[in-house]
Motif scaffolding. Structure first.
Motif, short mmCIF file in Angstrom:
data_model
loop_
_atom_site.label_atom_id
_atom_site.label_comp_id
_atom_site.label_asym_id
_atom_site.label_seq_id
_atom_site.Cartn_x
_atom_site.Cartn_y
_atom_site.Cartn_z
N ARG A 1 10.32 -8.50 -2.03
CA ARG A 1 8.94 -7.63 -1.34
C ARG A 1 8.31 -7.07 -1.26
O ARG A 1 7.63 -7.18 -2.32
N VAL A 2 7.04 -7.07 -0.57
CA VAL A 2 5.54 -6.94 -0.62
C VAL A 2 5.64 -5.39 -0.41
O VAL A 2 5.89 -4.75 0.72
N LEU A 3 4.69 -4.63 -1.34
CA LEU A 3 4.51 -3.14 -0.90
C LEU A 3 3.03 -2.98 -0.85
O LEU A 3 2.15 -3.88 -1.01
N VAL A 4 3.41 -2.16 0.68
CA VAL A 4 1.76 -1.49 1.33
C VAL A 4 1.46 -1.02 0.51
O VAL A 4 1.55 0.60 1.00
N THR A 5 0.11 -0.55 -0.50
CA THR A 5 -0.89 0.25 -0.72
C THR A 5 -1.95 0.03 -1.47
O THR A 5 -2.96 -1.11 -1.00
N ALA B 1 7.49 -0.60 2.71
CA ALA B 1 7.19 -2.01 1.76
C ALA B 1 8.00 -3.26 3.27
O ALA B 1 8.63 -2.62 3.99
N ALA B 2 8.00 -4.36 2.90
CA ALA B 2 7.94 -5.20 3.81
C ALA B 2 8.96 -6.18 3.17
O ALA B 2 8.23 -7.29 2.08
N GLU B 3 9.47 -7.54 3.76
CA GLU B 3 10.49 -8.57 2.80
C GLU B 3 9.00 -9.36 4.04
O GLU B 3 8.81 -9.72 4.90
N SER C 1 -7.79 -2.69 9.16
CA SER C 1 -7.71 -4.26 9.42
C SER C 1 -6.15 -3.94 10.08
O SER C 1 -5.47 -3.94 9.19
N PRO C 2 -5.59 -3.93 11.21
CA PRO C 2 -4.57 -3.65 12.10
C PRO C 2 -3.96 -5.15 10.85
O PRO C 2 -2.13 -4.67 11.08
N ALA C 3 -4.24 -6.72 10.78
CA ALA C 3 -3.42 -7.22 10.14
C ALA C 3 -4.14 -7.75 8.48
O ALA C 3 -5.10 -8.00 8.22
N GLY C 4 -3.65 -6.71 7.91
CA GLY C 4 -4.12 -7.01 6.87
C GLY C 4 -3.55 -7.82 5.54
O GLY C 4 -2.70 -8.52 5.78
N GLU C 5 -4.16 -8.03 4.87
CA GLU C 5 -3.47 -8.43 3.52
C GLU C 5 -3.32 -7.53 2.29
O GLU C 5 -4.20 -6.77 1.62
N TYR C 6 -2.12 -8.19 1.55
CA TYR C 6 -1.89 -7.10 -0.09
C TYR C 6 -1.07 -8.44 -1.03
O TYR C 6 -0.53 -9.12 -0.61
N LEU C 7 -1.33 -7.90 -1.51
CA LEU C 7 -1.13 -8.25 -3.15
C LEU C 7 -0.30 -7.74 -4.29
O LEU C 7 0.94 -7.44 -3.45
#
Length: 268
Positions: free
Chosen positions: A25-29, A15-17, A39-45
């Motif tokens: 915070r966004v959860l990276v899943t 997770a990251a703020e 991709s090293p630069a990803g996008e997350y909902l």
């Protein structure tokens, strides 16, 4: 290797703020990933905010966010599945404050083929540690709720709980424990012809189904650790404490000699 960062962070529900989002915070899943994997630069909902967050896997930081476009945000908030998603997310966040303190959660929705049914995926990740005391640990839970028909009758609830703890004082000892669960719950349809439970009541029943499995996991974890203190002390005694290098060459020769003798004994 930079290509491993996205897979690692998604697998552990990092997770990251989000900058400028008031502490959200966004959860990276993998369930929230927007676009191609790896991709090293990803996008997350961020399903609750209906935004897409840019995440730098190398730095481990969120860089910014944008509104969702097209179908990126999943079902519309005023749809049955969208309303159920929001209701379950609200309840799960309250539950997670006690069950997963310090954790970050998200509930993702996917409509079924042809507009009938669909699924909700609930994810929560927690990371804690103390460098001063030489330990770090993380836990994660993932639950998939399958719904059948336009009235969204809950058909199945399955998921997985996992815990990993690492102690790195003059050595490294890691404990991993994970278990999968599956089953169904008695949840009436969400609205539709013929009545059925309200969205709020259905969300509460879904949470109960998840909580039942998570309590079973905690009970199993406690059973595994009934004698953990003694086991860990024995393990620590077995770790090298002389701070001297082991003579691997001599050890290899001795082992090879022992294997040769054993081979001769078996041949005779």
């Amino acid at each position: 290797c930079a290509a491993e960062f996205p897979s690692h962070r998604e697998r552990h529900f990092v997770a990251a703020e989000v900058p400028g989002a008031g502490g959200r915070r966004v959860l990276v899943t993998p369930h929230g990933r927007v676009g191609a994997a790896g991709s090293p630069a990803g996008e997350y909902l961020c399903p609750g905010a209906r935004t897409v967050v840019q995440f730098d896997h190398i730095a481990g930081q969120a860089r910014g966010e944008r509104p969702t476009a097209g179908g990126e945000g999943g079902p519309a908030p005023d749809s049955r599945l969208g309303a159920l998603r929001a209701a379950l997310e609200r309840r799960f966040q309250v539950y997670a404050e006690e069950a997963h303190p310090g954790g970050t959660s998200a509930v993702y929705a996917r409509e079924g083929a042809g507009g009938g049914g669909g699924s909700l995926t609930v994810c929560v990740g927690t990371l804690e540690g103390s460098k001063e005391n030489f330990w770090q640990g993380h836990s994660r839970s993932e639950w998939r709720l399958e719904f059948a028909g336009p009235a969204l009758q809950l058909a199945a609830c399955a998921g997985k709980c996992a815990v990993c703890v690492l102690s790195f004082e003059d050595g490294s000892v890691q404990m991993d424990f994970a278990k999968e669960y599956s089953g169904t719950a008695a949840v009436a349809p969400v609205g539709g012809e013929g009545g059925g439970e309200s969205v709020e009541a259905a969300a509460e029943a879904c949470l109960v189904a998840i909580e039942t499995h998570e309590r079973a996991f905690l009970a199993e974890l406690e059973r595994q650790f009934e004698n953990f203190d003694a086991v860990f002390r024995d393990l620590r005694r077995a770790l090298p404490v002389s701070r001297t290098k082991f003579n691997w060459n001599a050890g290899v020769h001795r082992m090879a000699s022992q294997l040769k003798v054993r081979e001769q004994e078996l041949a005779g």
